[in-house]
Write a protein that holds these residues in place. Structure first.
Motif, PDB file in Angstrom:
ATOM      1  N   ALA A  34       0.838  -1.210   0.000  1.00  0.00           N
ATOM      2  CA  ALA A  34       0.000   0.000   0.000  1.00  0.00           C
ATOM      3  C   ALA A  34       0.866   1.250   0.000  1.00  0.00           C
ATOM      4  O   ALA A  34       0.563   2.227  -0.694  1.00  0.00           O
ATOM      5  CB  ALA A  34      -0.936  -0.018   1.202  1.00  0.00           C
ATOM      6  N   ALA A  35       1.963   1.225   0.764  1.00  0.00           N
ATOM      7  CA  ALA A  35       2.874   2.369   0.784  1.00  0.00           C
ATOM      8  C   ALA A  35       3.515   2.570  -0.588  1.00  0.00           C
ATOM      9  O   ALA A  35       3.675   3.704  -1.041  1.00  0.00           O
ATOM     10  CB  ALA A  35       3.941   2.173   1.856  1.00  0.00           C
ATOM     11  N   GLY A  36       3.863   1.472  -1.264  1.00  0.00           N
ATOM     12  CA  GLY A  36       4.437   1.569  -2.611  1.00  0.00           C
ATOM     13  C   GLY A  36       3.453   2.142  -3.609  1.00  0.00           C
ATOM     14  O   GLY A  36       3.817   2.923  -4.492  1.00  0.00           O
ATOM     15  N   LEU A  37       2.207   1.779  -3.450  1.00  0.00           N
ATOM     16  CA  LEU A  37       1.165   2.329  -4.313  1.00  0.00           C
ATOM     17  C   LEU A  37       1.032   3.835  -4.114  1.00  0.00           C
ATOM     18  O   LEU A  37       0.865   4.590  -5.066  1.00  0.00           O
ATOM     19  CB  LEU A  37      -0.157   1.626  -4.037  1.00  0.00           C
ATOM     20  N   LYS A  38       1.176   4.270  -2.870  1.00  0.00           N
ATOM     21  CA  LYS A  38       1.139   5.720  -2.592  1.00  0.00           C
ATOM     22  C   LYS A  38       2.334   6.433  -3.216  1.00  0.00           C
ATOM     23  O   LYS A  38       2.208   7.563  -3.686  1.00  0.00           O
ATOM     24  CB  LYS A  38       1.088   5.969  -1.091  1.00  0.00           C
ATOM     25  N   VAL A  39       3.483   5.764  -3.236  1.00  0.00           N
ATOM     26  CA  VAL A  39       4.656   6.349  -3.892  1.00  0.00           C
ATOM     27  C   VAL A  39       4.350   6.579  -5.370  1.00  0.00           C
ATOM     28  O   VAL A  39       4.624   7.654  -5.911  1.00  0.00           O
ATOM     29  CB  VAL A  39       5.907   5.454  -3.723  1.00  0.00           C
ATOM     30  N   ILE A  40       3.762   5.579  -6.010  1.00  0.00           N
ATOM     31  CA  ILE A  40       3.400   5.730  -7.422  1.00  0.00           C
ATOM     32  C   ILE A  40       2.414   6.883  -7.597  1.00  0.00           C
ATOM     33  O   ILE A  40       2.585   7.734  -8.471  1.00  0.00           O
ATOM     34  CB  ILE A  40       2.828   4.415  -7.995  1.00  0.00           C
ATOM     35  N   ALA A  41       1.405   6.922  -6.751  1.00  0.00           N
ATOM     36  CA  ALA A  41       0.388   7.969  -6.853  1.00  0.00           C
ATOM     37  C   ALA A  41       0.979   9.357  -6.635  1.00  0.00           C
ATOM     38  O   ALA A  41       0.621  10.313  -7.331  1.00  0.00           O
ATOM     39  CB  ALA A  41      -0.738   7.706  -5.851  1.00  0.00           C
ATOM     40  N   ASN A  42       1.890   9.477  -5.680  1.00  0.00           N
ATOM     41  CA  ASN A  42       2.424  10.797  -5.325  1.00  0.00           C
ATOM     42  C   ASN A  42       3.648  11.214  -6.128  1.00  0.00           C
ATOM     43  O   ASN A  42       3.916  12.407  -6.243  1.00  0.00           O
ATOM     44  CB  ASN A  42       2.769  10.826  -3.833  1.00  0.00           C
ATOM     45  N   SER A  43       4.387  10.256  -6.658  1.00  0.00           N
ATOM     46  CA  SER A  43       5.649  10.593  -7.314  1.00  0.00           C
ATOM     47  C   SER A  43       5.704  10.267  -8.797  1.00  0.00           C
ATOM     48  O   SER A  43       6.542  10.813  -9.502  1.00  0.00           O
ATOM     49  CB  SER A  43       6.801   9.865  -6.612  1.00  0.00           C
ATOM     50  N   CYS A  44       4.861   9.375  -9.258  1.00  0.00           N
ATOM     51  CA  CYS A  44       4.940   8.933 -10.658  1.00  0.00           C
ATOM     52  C   CYS A  44       3.782   9.458 -11.511  1.00  0.00           C
ATOM     53  O   CYS A  44       3.997   9.957 -12.611  1.00  0.00           O
ATOM     54  CB  CYS A  44       4.973   7.405 -10.736  1.00  0.00           C
ATOM     55  N   THR A  45       2.571   9.302 -11.000  1.00  0.00           N
ATOM     56  CA  THR A  45       1.413   9.661 -11.827  1.00  0.00           C
ATOM     57  C   THR A  45       1.224  11.165 -11.965  1.00  0.00           C
ATOM     58  O   THR A  45       0.385  11.602 -12.741  1.00  0.00           O
ATOM     59  CB  THR A  45       0.117   9.015 -11.306  1.00  0.00           C
ATOM     60  N   VAL A  46       2.025  11.943 -11.269  1.00  0.00           N
ATOM     61  CA  VAL A  46       1.972  13.391 -11.436  1.00  0.00           C
ATOM     62  C   VAL A  46       2.233  13.745 -12.903  1.00  0.00           C
ATOM     63  O   VAL A  46       1.557  14.598 -13.475  1.00  0.00           O
ATOM     64  CB  VAL A  46       2.979  14.086 -10.497  1.00  0.00           C
ATOM     65  N   CYS A  47       3.190  13.051 -13.497  1.00  0.00           N
ATOM     66  CA  CYS A  47       3.529  13.287 -14.911  1.00  0.00           C
ATOM     67  C   CYS A  47       3.056  12.169 -15.833  1.00  0.00           C
ATOM     68  O   CYS A  47       2.747  12.428 -16.991  1.00  0.00           O
ATOM     69  CB  CYS A  47       5.040  13.435 -15.073  1.00  0.00           C
ATOM     70  N   HIS A  48       3.053  10.957 -15.309  1.00  0.00           N
ATOM     71  CA  HIS A  48       2.721   9.791 -16.133  1.00  0.00           C
ATOM     72  C   HIS A  48       1.236   9.460 -15.985  1.00  0.00           C
ATOM     73  O   HIS A  48       0.862   8.493 -15.340  1.00  0.00           O
ATOM     74  CB  HIS A  48       3.583   8.589 -15.724  1.00  0.00           C
ATOM     75  N   ASN A  49       0.404  10.319 -16.586  1.00  0.00           N
ATOM     76  CA  ASN A  49      -1.048  10.137 -16.553  1.00  0.00           C
ATOM     77  C   ASN A  49      -1.644  10.703 -17.830  1.00  0.00           C
ATOM     78  O   ASN A  49      -1.042  11.547 -18.470  1.00  0.00           O
ATOM     79  CB  ASN A  49      -1.645  10.800 -15.308  1.00  0.00           C
ATOM     80  N   PRO A  50      -2.838  10.237 -18.197  1.00  0.00           N
ATOM     81  CA  PRO A  50      -3.427  10.678 -19.471  1.00  0.00           C
ATOM     82  C   PRO A  50      -3.856  12.138 -19.485  1.00  0.00           C
ATOM     83  O   PRO A  50      -4.090  12.694 -20.543  1.00  0.00           O
ATOM     84  CB  PRO A  50      -4.631   9.752 -19.655  1.00  0.00           C
ATOM     85  N   ASN A  51      -3.910  12.773 -18.330  1.00  0.00           N
ATOM     86  CA  ASN A  51      -4.310  14.178 -18.264  1.00  0.00           C
ATOM     87  C   ASN A  51      -3.135  15.105 -17.973  1.00  0.00           C
ATOM     88  O   ASN A  51      -3.323  16.217 -17.508  1.00  0.00           O
ATOM     89  CB  ASN A  51      -5.386  14.356 -17.182  1.00  0.00           C
TER      90      ASN A  51
END
Length: 107
Positions: A34-51
């Motif tokens: 769950a913590a790793g998923l939060k890392v992705i949400a907070n650090s990766c999907t900021v730029c790597h997302n369709p919007n």
């Protein structure tokens, strides 16, 4: 801020074998996953997302997609471990390990 379903990533969690240098999925690691998923949400999907504000997702990678995360897991971790990603600065050791566990458990 981009919102996406944590359940979509969580549904892929499970113990697997060593894949792409990520190691194995440790037993009883749901908190780390769950913590790793939060890392992705907070650090990766900021730029790597369709919007992404700059147009298409950075690098053409959409990390709001569990399938894309699974496909790119080894490279995601390698870039985070070497400090190349995220561009805002290297992740803490705790965040790196949580990311590794999450990615290993999605394989």
């Amino acid at each position: 801020m981009l919102s996406f379903s944590l359940a979509a990533f969580g549904a892929l969690a499970g113990c697997g074998s060593d894949s792409g240098g990520l190691g194995t999925c440790p037993p009883d690691s749901s908190a780390q996953q769950a913590a790793g998923l939060k890392v992705i949400a907070n650090s990766c999907t900021v730029c790597h997302n369709p919007n992404y504000a700059m147009g298409t997702p950075a690098g053409g990678l959409d990390f709001t997609s569990a399938d894309e995360v699974k496909a790119e897991a080894a490279e995601m971790y390698a870039e985070a471990e070497e400090g190349a990603m995220p561009p805002t600065g290297k992740l803490s050791e705790a965040d790196l390990e949580a990311l590794r566990v999450h990615l290993a458990c999605t394989q």
